[in-house]
Design a protein around this motif. Structure first.
Motif, PDB file in Angstrom:
ATOM      1  N   LEU A  32      -4.200  -7.493  13.418  1.00 34.52           N
ATOM      2  CA  LEU A  32      -3.866  -6.114  13.060  1.00 34.52           C
ATOM      3  C   LEU A  32      -2.488  -5.745  13.619  1.00 34.52           C
ATOM      4  O   LEU A  32      -2.365  -4.961  14.546  1.00 34.52           O
ATOM      5  N   SER A  33      -1.465  -6.296  13.021  1.00 34.98           N
ATOM      6  CA  SER A  33      -0.093  -6.019  13.441  1.00 34.98           C
ATOM      7  C   SER A  33       0.305  -4.613  12.991  1.00 34.98           C
ATOM      8  O   SER A  33      -0.297  -4.044  12.077  1.00 34.98           O
ATOM      9  N   PRO A  34       1.327  -4.031  13.609  1.00 34.59           N
ATOM     10  CA  PRO A  34       1.801  -2.706  13.177  1.00 34.59           C
ATOM     11  C   PRO A  34       2.191  -2.676  11.696  1.00 34.59           C
ATOM     12  O   PRO A  34       1.947  -1.686  11.010  1.00 34.59           O
ATOM     13  N   ALA A  68     -11.681  -1.438  14.085  1.00 34.38           N
ATOM     14  CA  ALA A  68     -10.339  -1.268  14.646  1.00 34.38           C
ATOM     15  C   ALA A  68      -9.338  -0.862  13.563  1.00 34.38           C
ATOM     16  O   ALA A  68      -8.487   0.002  13.790  1.00 34.38           O
ATOM     17  N   LEU A  69      -9.463  -1.459  12.383  1.00 35.47           N
ATOM     18  CA  LEU A  69      -8.580  -1.116  11.269  1.00 35.47           C
ATOM     19  C   LEU A  69      -8.819   0.320  10.819  1.00 35.47           C
ATOM     20  O   LEU A  69      -7.871   1.069  10.564  1.00 35.47           O
ATOM     21  N   ALA A  70     -10.075   0.722  10.754  1.00 39.34           N
ATOM     22  CA  ALA A  70     -10.399   2.102  10.365  1.00 39.34           C
ATOM     23  C   ALA A  70      -9.861   3.089  11.400  1.00 39.34           C
ATOM     24  O   ALA A  70      -9.290   4.123  11.040  1.00 39.34           O
ATOM     25  N   ASP A  71     -10.019   2.782  12.681  1.00 43.22           N
ATOM     26  CA  ASP A  71      -9.502   3.669  13.730  1.00 43.22           C
ATOM     27  C   ASP A  71      -7.982   3.776  13.651  1.00 43.22           C
ATOM     28  O   ASP A  71      -7.423   4.866  13.771  1.00 43.22           O
ATOM     29  N   ALA A  72      -7.312   2.647  13.452  1.00 48.89           N
ATOM     30  CA  ALA A  72      -5.846   2.629  13.420  1.00 48.89           C
ATOM     31  C   ALA A  72      -5.282   3.379  12.219  1.00 48.89           C
ATOM     32  O   ALA A  72      -4.171   3.911  12.289  1.00 48.89           O
ATOM     33  N   THR A  73      -6.039   3.431  11.127  1.00 45.49           N
ATOM     34  CA  THR A  73      -5.548   4.092   9.908  1.00 45.49           C
ATOM     35  C   THR A  73      -6.210   5.447   9.670  1.00 45.49           C
ATOM     36  O   THR A  73      -6.001   6.064   8.628  1.00 45.49           O
ATOM     37  N   GLU A  74      -7.027   5.892  10.616  1.00 41.71           N
ATOM     38  CA  GLU A  74      -7.747   7.166  10.503  1.00 41.71           C
ATOM     39  C   GLU A  74      -8.547   7.240   9.212  1.00 41.71           C
ATOM     40  O   GLU A  74      -8.509   8.231   8.485  1.00 41.71           O
ATOM     41  N   SER A  75      -9.246   6.152   8.918  1.00 42.12           N
ATOM     42  CA  SER A  75     -10.077   6.084   7.720  1.00 42.12           C
ATOM     43  C   SER A  75     -11.525   5.817   8.127  1.00 42.12           C
ATOM     44  O   SER A  75     -11.822   5.682   9.314  1.00 42.12           O
ATOM     45  N   ALA A  76     -12.389   5.730   7.138  1.00 43.01           N
ATOM     46  CA  ALA A  76     -13.805   5.471   7.389  1.00 43.01           C
ATOM     47  C   ALA A  76     -14.209   4.167   6.711  1.00 43.01           C
ATOM     48  O   ALA A  76     -13.801   3.902   5.579  1.00 43.01           O
ATOM     49  N   VAL A  77     -15.011   3.390   7.417  1.00 46.04           N
ATOM     50  CA  VAL A  77     -15.581   2.181   6.823  1.00 46.04           C
ATOM     51  C   VAL A  77     -16.763   2.634   5.974  1.00 46.04           C
ATOM     52  O   VAL A  77     -17.737   3.168   6.489  1.00 46.04           O
ATOM     53  N   ILE A  78     -16.668   2.436   4.673  1.00 49.94           N
ATOM     54  CA  ILE A  78     -17.741   2.815   3.769  1.00 49.94           C
ATOM     55  C   ILE A  78     -18.762   1.692   3.676  1.00 49.94           C
ATOM     56  O   ILE A  78     -19.966   1.923   3.634  1.00 49.94           O
ATOM     57  N   ARG A  89     -10.051   7.011   2.868  1.00 42.59           N
ATOM     58  CA  ARG A  89      -9.332   8.127   3.492  1.00 42.59           C
ATOM     59  C   ARG A  89      -8.878   9.028   2.359  1.00 42.59           C
ATOM     60  O   ARG A  89      -7.977   8.677   1.595  1.00 42.59           O
ATOM     61  N   GLN A  90      -9.515  10.170   2.241  1.00 38.14           N
ATOM     62  CA  GLN A  90      -9.185  11.064   1.140  1.00 38.14           C
ATOM     63  C   GLN A  90      -7.826  11.707   1.358  1.00 38.14           C
ATOM     64  O   GLN A  90      -7.440  12.020   2.473  1.00 38.14           O
ATOM     65  N   ASN A  91      -7.116  11.874   0.255  1.00 34.36           N
ATOM     66  CA  ASN A  91      -5.781  12.455   0.260  1.00 34.36           C
ATOM     67  C   ASN A  91      -5.782  13.619  -0.726  1.00 34.36           C
ATOM     68  O   ASN A  91      -5.892  13.408  -1.934  1.00 34.36           O
ATOM     69  N   PRO A  92      -5.662  14.855  -0.238  1.00 37.35           N
ATOM     70  CA  PRO A  92      -5.694  16.008  -1.158  1.00 37.35           C
ATOM     71  C   PRO A  92      -4.540  16.022  -2.154  1.00 37.35           C
ATOM     72  O   PRO A  92      -4.640  16.646  -3.202  1.00 37.35           O
ATOM     73  N   ASP A  93      -3.456  15.315  -1.843  1.00 35.69           N
ATOM     74  CA  ASP A  93      -2.293  15.273  -2.728  1.00 35.69           C
ATOM     75  C   ASP A  93      -2.169  13.940  -3.458  1.00 35.69           C
ATOM     76  O   ASP A  93      -1.077  13.546  -3.864  1.00 35.69           O
ATOM     77  N   ALA A  94      -3.276  13.257  -3.648  1.00 37.83           N
ATOM     78  CA  ALA A  94      -3.248  11.919  -4.261  1.00 37.83           C
ATOM     79  C   ALA A  94      -2.810  11.985  -5.722  1.00 37.83           C
ATOM     80  O   ALA A  94      -3.111  12.942  -6.439  1.00 37.83           O
ATOM     81  N   ASN A  95      -2.105  10.957  -6.138  1.00 39.26           N
ATOM     82  CA  ASN A  95      -1.684  10.803  -7.523  1.00 39.26           C
ATOM     83  C   ASN A  95      -2.897  10.325  -8.328  1.00 39.26           C
ATOM     84  O   ASN A  95      -3.472   9.283  -8.030  1.00 39.26           O
ATOM     85  N   ASP A  96      -3.296  11.062  -9.336  1.00 36.93           N
ATOM     86  CA  ASP A  96      -4.489  10.713 -10.123  1.00 36.93           C
ATOM     87  C   ASP A  96      -4.367   9.350 -10.803  1.00 36.93           C
ATOM     88  O   ASP A  96      -5.369   8.713 -11.087  1.00 36.93           O
ATOM     89  N   LYS A  97      -3.137   8.912 -11.065  1.00 35.32           N
ATOM     90  CA  LYS A  97      -2.962   7.611 -11.716  1.00 35.32           C
ATOM     91  C   LYS A  97      -3.155   6.452 -10.737  1.00 35.32           C
ATOM     92  O   LYS A  97      -3.440   5.345 -11.151  1.00 35.32           O
TER      93      LYS A  97
END
Length: 106
Positions: A32-34, A68-78, A89-97
């Protein structure tokens, strides 16, 4: 419908979407490199729901890598099975395409 049942249905729907996806990122020998974390974070911003391939190892090592990857990216393991991990990781400004959630009607 109670909240727990709704959450289970949402998880099932997300896993169904994830089944159709190809891995966007593969965690290689550098771990898990930067740079890898930055790439996963960018992919989550664009696609919201992504599949990542993690290195081989014991089930506990793979679970630790996914967490560790989920913590580092502030996401959730589904979901994680074998070497595949599904991150959200939901993004309210996500591009629908680009958003996998929008493309699959979630």
């Amino acid at each position: 419908m109670n909240a727990k049942k709704k959450r289970l249905q949402d998880l099932k729907a997300l896993r169904g979407i994830g089944h159709k996806l190809n891995p966007i990122v593969t965690v290689g020998g550098n771990g898990l490199s930067p740079t890898l974390i930055e790439e996963v974070s960018r992919a989550l911003s664009d696609h919201e729901l992504i599949k990542v391939k993690i290195p081989a190892g014991s089930a506990e090592e793979r679970r630790d890598c996914a967490d560790a990857l989920a913590d580092a990216t502030e996401s959730a393991v589904i979901h994680h099975i074998g070497r595949m991990v599904l991150l959200l990781r939901q993004n309210p400004d996500a591009n629908d395409k680009l958003s996998n959630l929008a493309r699959f009607g979630f």
